[in-house]
Design a protein around this motif. Sequence first.
Motif, PDB file in Angstrom:
ATOM      1  N   LEU A 198      43.003 -34.537 -88.035  1.00 47.37           N
ATOM      2  CA  LEU A 198      43.980 -34.388 -86.960  1.00 47.37           C
ATOM      3  C   LEU A 198      44.310 -35.707 -86.278  1.00 47.37           C
ATOM      4  CD1 LEU A 198      42.611 -31.110 -85.338  1.00 47.37           C
ATOM      5  CD2 LEU A 198      44.668 -31.341 -86.720  1.00 47.37           C
ATOM      6  N   ARG A 199      43.334 -36.610 -86.243  1.00 47.48           N
ATOM      7  CA  ARG A 199      43.556 -37.874 -85.529  1.00 47.48           C
ATOM      8  C   ARG A 199      44.008 -39.020 -86.440  1.00 47.48           C
ATOM      9  NH1 ARG A 199      41.984 -37.079 -80.413  1.00 47.48           N
ATOM     10  NH2 ARG A 199      40.440 -35.456 -79.984  1.00 47.48           N
ATOM     11  N   THR A 200      43.752 -38.904 -87.731  1.00 46.44           N
ATOM     12  CA  THR A 200      44.154 -39.968 -88.656  1.00 46.44           C
ATOM     13  C   THR A 200      45.637 -39.921 -88.959  1.00 46.44           C
ATOM     14  OG1 THR A 200      41.961 -40.002 -89.690  1.00 46.44           O
ATOM     15  CG2 THR A 200      43.793 -40.922 -90.973  1.00 46.44           C
ATOM     16  N   PHE A 201      46.184 -38.712 -89.069  1.00 50.29           N
ATOM     17  CA  PHE A 201      47.581 -38.550 -89.463  1.00 50.29           C
ATOM     18  C   PHE A 201      48.380 -38.002 -88.278  1.00 50.29           C
ATOM     19  CE2 PHE A 201      44.973 -38.058 -93.245  1.00 50.29           C
ATOM     20  CZ  PHE A 201      45.546 -38.992 -94.104  1.00 50.29           C
ATOM     21  N   PRO A 202      49.348 -38.758 -87.775  1.00 52.25           N
ATOM     22  CA  PRO A 202      50.147 -38.291 -86.636  1.00 52.25           C
ATOM     23  C   PRO A 202      50.820 -36.952 -86.934  1.00 52.25           C
ATOM     24  CG  PRO A 202      50.520 -40.628 -87.029  1.00 52.25           C
ATOM     25  CD  PRO A 202      49.717 -40.122 -88.191  1.00 52.25           C
ATOM     26  N   LEU A 203      50.691 -36.010 -86.022  1.00 50.83           N
ATOM     27  CA  LEU A 203      51.228 -34.673 -86.228  1.00 50.83           C
ATOM     28  C   LEU A 203      52.674 -34.575 -85.753  1.00 50.83           C
ATOM     29  CD1 LEU A 203      48.232 -32.424 -85.075  1.00 50.83           C
ATOM     30  CD2 LEU A 203      48.703 -33.393 -87.340  1.00 50.83           C
ATOM     31  N   GLU A 204      53.423 -33.735 -86.429  1.00 54.33           N
ATOM     32  CA  GLU A 204      54.801 -33.434 -86.053  1.00 54.33           C
ATOM     33  C   GLU A 204      55.083 -31.979 -86.362  1.00 54.33           C
ATOM     34  OE1 GLU A 204      57.614 -34.580 -89.741  1.00 54.33           O
ATOM     35  OE2 GLU A 204      56.523 -36.315 -88.913  1.00 54.33           O
ATOM     36  N   GLU A 205      56.152 -31.463 -85.793  1.00 52.43           N
ATOM     37  CA  GLU A 205      56.570 -30.090 -86.091  1.00 52.43           C
ATOM     38  C   GLU A 205      57.802 -30.117 -86.979  1.00 52.43           C
ATOM     39  OE1 GLU A 205      56.540 -26.411 -83.316  1.00 52.43           O
ATOM     40  OE2 GLU A 205      58.584 -27.220 -83.168  1.00 52.43           O
ATOM     41  N   ARG A 206      57.816 -29.238 -87.980  1.00 53.02           N
ATOM     42  CA  ARG A 206      58.973 -29.065 -88.856  1.00 53.02           C
ATOM     43  C   ARG A 206      59.258 -27.575 -88.990  1.00 53.02           C
ATOM     44  NH1 ARG A 206      58.369 -33.188 -94.058  1.00 53.02           N
ATOM     45  NH2 ARG A 206      57.993 -35.106 -92.859  1.00 53.02           N
ATOM     46  N   ILE A 207      60.531 -27.224 -88.924  1.00 54.70           N
ATOM     47  CA  ILE A 207      60.919 -25.824 -89.091  1.00 54.70           C
ATOM     48  C   ILE A 207      61.454 -25.659 -90.508  1.00 54.70           C
ATOM     49  CG2 ILE A 207      62.318 -23.933 -88.207  1.00 54.70           C
ATOM     50  CD1 ILE A 207      62.471 -25.400 -85.545  1.00 54.70           C
ATOM     51  N   TYR A 208      60.720 -24.888 -91.303  1.00 50.97           N
ATOM     52  CA  TYR A 208      61.047 -24.714 -92.718  1.00 50.97           C
ATOM     53  C   TYR A 208      61.354 -23.247 -93.033  1.00 50.97           C
ATOM     54  CZ  TYR A 208      59.209 -29.273 -94.459  1.00 50.97           C
ATOM     55  OH  TYR A 208      58.999 -30.611 -94.746  1.00 50.97           O
ATOM     56  N   ARG A 209      62.280 -23.046 -93.963  1.00 46.53           N
ATOM     57  CA  ARG A 209      62.424 -21.739 -94.593  1.00 46.53           C
ATOM     58  C   ARG A 209      61.241 -21.536 -95.553  1.00 46.53           C
ATOM     59  NH1 ARG A 209      67.510 -24.041 -94.637  1.00 46.53           N
ATOM     60  NH2 ARG A 209      67.296 -24.778 -96.771  1.00 46.53           N
ATOM     61  N   HIS A 210      60.799 -20.299 -95.653  1.00 48.69           N
ATOM     62  CA  HIS A 210      59.679 -19.957 -96.533  1.00 48.69           C
ATOM     63  C   HIS A 210      60.082 -18.751 -97.370  1.00 48.69           C
ATOM     64  CE1 HIS A 210      55.306 -19.583 -97.525  1.00 48.69           C
ATOM     65  NE2 HIS A 210      55.606 -18.296 -97.629  1.00 48.69           N
TER      66      HIS A 210
END
Length: 339
Positions: free
Chosen positions: A152-164
């Motif tokens: 969680l701390r190594t890779f900066p988190l972001e939000e993405r809205i995806y179709r599934h």
Amino acid sequence: MSHPSNLPEREITPEKALPSRRRALKALGLAGLGLALGGAAWWRWLRPGSETEVLGGGRWWAGRGEMGDAMDAGRVALPATELFPARLNARFGDPGRPVTRELEAARYTNFYEFSSGKQVWRHVGAFRPLPWAVEVAGLVAHPRTYDLDDLLRTFPLEERIYRHRCVEAWAMVVPWTGFPLAELVRRAGPLPAARYLRFTTFDRPGEAGRMGNRGEPWPYTEGLTLAEATNELAFVAVGMYGHPLLKQHGAPVRLVLPWKYGFKSAKSIVRIEFTDRQPATFWNTMAAHEYDFTANVNPEVPHPRWSQASERMLDTGERRPTLLYNGYGEWVGRLYARE
């Protein structure tokens, strides 16, 4: 009509028949009770489930300051809780259709390790997402094992809205929290011989009942080409709807590949291995004629048992035409130019 106290002798029940009648009446009473209990069990099992049951049962973490409540509820403190919710990546902020209601997305899921049905939330109570570690191994210059806090701390988190899109022809739209898989690949440093990634999920039959069938190829595995893994759409998800992943969605770490059918997005991953050979995958091993290794969304290629031309939206029931690559051809079409 004779008065009950004045019945003819032929209509009077013989004394020797009374015990058998008592047994019959008792049996009828027990049968009625059994039907009532069975009906109650049937209703308890088939009813949709309340928000508290469906979402609360899948929530395994506690925020800061909630440790007392968390201990009472059997939950644990999540590392890096303050990282949720993450900032939306505007490039992936408009999926072209409404976001699916979280309760509906959590009620109806596939997670074969726990159940072959859709009410997975009923079966995940024993599952423990902490402690958790993800091993990165194989043909890489920098093998490493990340515990959840590291990840969680190594890779900066972001939000993405995806179709599934599920191979079963239902679909939803989800706001995922995570980071690009390409970043993990870059840090690992693939060696020149590396051509594929193999993803392996947890193997705990004591916590996931369906895994007790060892005639199936457990643990669950999936695979990608290195080119697919480094495509900017490929995403390592650690959360959704602004909080960590629920158990039934693949807590605490899963893959999200929006241009492929959902079974390719392996859940609860513990190992990512770089290899020079195409890896065997769970469903391709179980039924290769139904689940090919690539598994790209394609309305023109039917499943052997149903059409893929349209899809049903999970929360509204609306039917929509299925889009090639689930509408993500702009990002991934070049990967399959020879198809």
